[in-house]
Design a protein around this motif. Structure first.
Motif, PDB file in Angstrom:
ATOM      1  N   GLN A 159      -3.099   1.781  -0.522  1.00  0.00           N
ATOM      2  CA  GLN A 159      -3.086   0.466   0.110  1.00  0.00           C
ATOM      3  C   GLN A 159      -4.365   0.200   0.900  1.00  0.00           C
ATOM      4  O   GLN A 159      -4.874  -0.935   0.907  1.00  0.00           O
ATOM      5  N   VAL A 160      -4.905   1.218   1.547  1.00  0.00           N
ATOM      6  CA  VAL A 160      -6.192   1.049   2.230  1.00  0.00           C
ATOM      7  C   VAL A 160      -7.289   0.794   1.201  1.00  0.00           C
ATOM      8  O   VAL A 160      -8.177  -0.041   1.409  1.00  0.00           O
ATOM      9  N   VAL A 161      -7.212   1.487   0.073  1.00  0.00           N
ATOM     10  CA  VAL A 161      -8.173   1.267  -1.011  1.00  0.00           C
ATOM     11  C   VAL A 161      -8.111  -0.176  -1.498  1.00  0.00           C
ATOM     12  O   VAL A 161      -9.142  -0.812  -1.738  1.00  0.00           O
ATOM     13  N   SER A 162      -6.907  -0.713  -1.653  1.00  0.00           N
ATOM     14  CA  SER A 162      -6.765  -2.107  -2.095  1.00  0.00           C
ATOM     15  C   SER A 162      -7.438  -3.061  -1.114  1.00  0.00           C
ATOM     16  O   SER A 162      -8.068  -4.045  -1.517  1.00  0.00           O
ATOM     17  N   TYR A 163      -7.313  -2.766   0.165  1.00  0.00           N
ATOM     18  CA  TYR A 163      -7.967  -3.587   1.181  1.00  0.00           C
ATOM     19  C   TYR A 163      -9.488  -3.510   1.054  1.00  0.00           C
ATOM     20  O   TYR A 163     -10.175  -4.540   1.075  1.00  0.00           O
ATOM     21  N   LEU A 164     -10.025  -2.310   0.889  1.00  0.00           N
ATOM     22  CA  LEU A 164     -11.472  -2.145   0.747  1.00  0.00           C
ATOM     23  C   LEU A 164     -11.979  -2.833  -0.514  1.00  0.00           C
ATOM     24  O   LEU A 164     -13.077  -3.408  -0.518  1.00  0.00           O
TER      25      LEU A 164
END
Length: 318
Positions: A159-164
């Motif tokens: 989910q953090v990757v999706s944000y980045l």
């Protein structure tokens, strides 16, 4: 740019290669914390107000509406459970507690066969059901509880990757509690290198280095959390099918996959299955995996063909 924090009872860190310095560290950190707080509020078993805690406390066998986050993690968890023949089971918490690895303090005695059998009756992923539209889950065993600690950190990384990715970033590394996912290159313009720890309970040292290219990596091991009684080692890794700690000599499994959630769950499943059945499943499913077992000579590696291209220098693979 690098920033870090605490989440899910562990730490996280994010490294972004941003030569133009166009990002605000404070804004990015705040957004990351918001994502992790959202997932904690959904899946934490330590927060009584979390979505998952409320489901566990609820004795109903009716459908319970769930969030998109919880649905996605439950869907993958049940998939890996079926794939592994129950070696991965998110309902195993009562057995983990029985053996002294849960939130309660550890007992000095080994559980009796009767106690193990009684707890086994409180578990089983086959008692869980998932519905996509509308998103909901239910259990046909009222006392059944779910613990997503073996998969939630991986999902949080994703989910953090999706944000980045939404920021159009091309080079970064995200890590939560040792589970990682990388994209692009590091500051030197090379693929990200990630160390695999030697499965040694006494010292911390690098055993291997793997190269990541737009992939995730997760490791599951039994060499940190265990206890000994009468010269016998009892691992925190419980086999859901027997209700007892694993007894084989496989001590660490590293998995590289397209998502950290998938790598996280598969690493646990393979570790429970052991050096033969786990390796056979990893090879059959073409999962990039590194298995490390202990023997009289030290450590024995077995690498699936899919991981060979990611391995750095080190001991020869079997």
């Amino acid at each position: 740019m690098t920033y870090a924090g605490k989440t899910m009872g562990t730490t996280y860190s994010v490294t972004i290669v941003d030569p133009l310095s166009s990002l605000s560290r404070e804004t990015t950190l705040a957004a990351t914390d918001q994502i992790l707080d959202r997932i904690n509020l959904s899946m934490s078993t330590y927060r009584p107000d979390s979505e998952l805690s409320k489901f566990n406390q609820n004795q109903t066998t009716q459908w319970v509406p769930i969030s998109a986050d919880l649905y996605e993690v439950m869907k993958e968890a049940l998939r890996v459970s079926r794939l592994s023949g129950g070696a991965f089971d998110i309902s195993v918490a009562p057995l983990v507690d029985l053996w002294g690895f849960g939130p309660s303090s550890r007992e000095d005695t080994i559980p009796s066969d009767a106690d193990v059998q009684a707890r086994l009756k409180l578990t089983g992923y086959t008692h869980l059901y998932l519905q996509e539209n509308p998103r909901a889950m239910r259990k046909d065993l009222p006392s059944l509880s779910v613990d997503l600690s073996a998969i939630a950190k991986g999902y949080a990384v994703d989910q953090v990757v999706s944000y980045l990715d939404s920021l159009n970033l091309s080079d970064y590394l995200v890590e939560i509690g040792g589970e990682l996912r990388a994209k692009g290159n590091n500051a030197q313009g090379h693929p990200w290198n990630v160390a695999i720890e030697q499965p040694n309970s006494k010292v911390r040292t690098v055993h291997r280095v793997v190269h990541l290219e737009n992939q995730a990596v997760a490791t599951s091991g039994d060499y940190r959390n265990f206890f000994e009684r009468g010269g016998v080692k009892f691992s925190h890794t419980i086999n859901p099918n027997t209700g007892r700690p694993i007894t084989h000599n496989l001590t660490s499994v590293t998995v590289i996959a397209e998502s950290c959630m998938k790598a996280d769950a598969l690493a646990t499943a393979f570790l429970v299955l052991g050096p033969e059945a786990g390796y056979a499943l990893a090879r059959r499913e073409q999962v990039a995996s590194l298995f490390i077992s202990t023997n009289d000579d030290g450590y024995l590696e077995r690498a699936t063909p899919a991981i060979q291209a990611h391995l750095g220098t080190g001991k020869e693979t079997a």
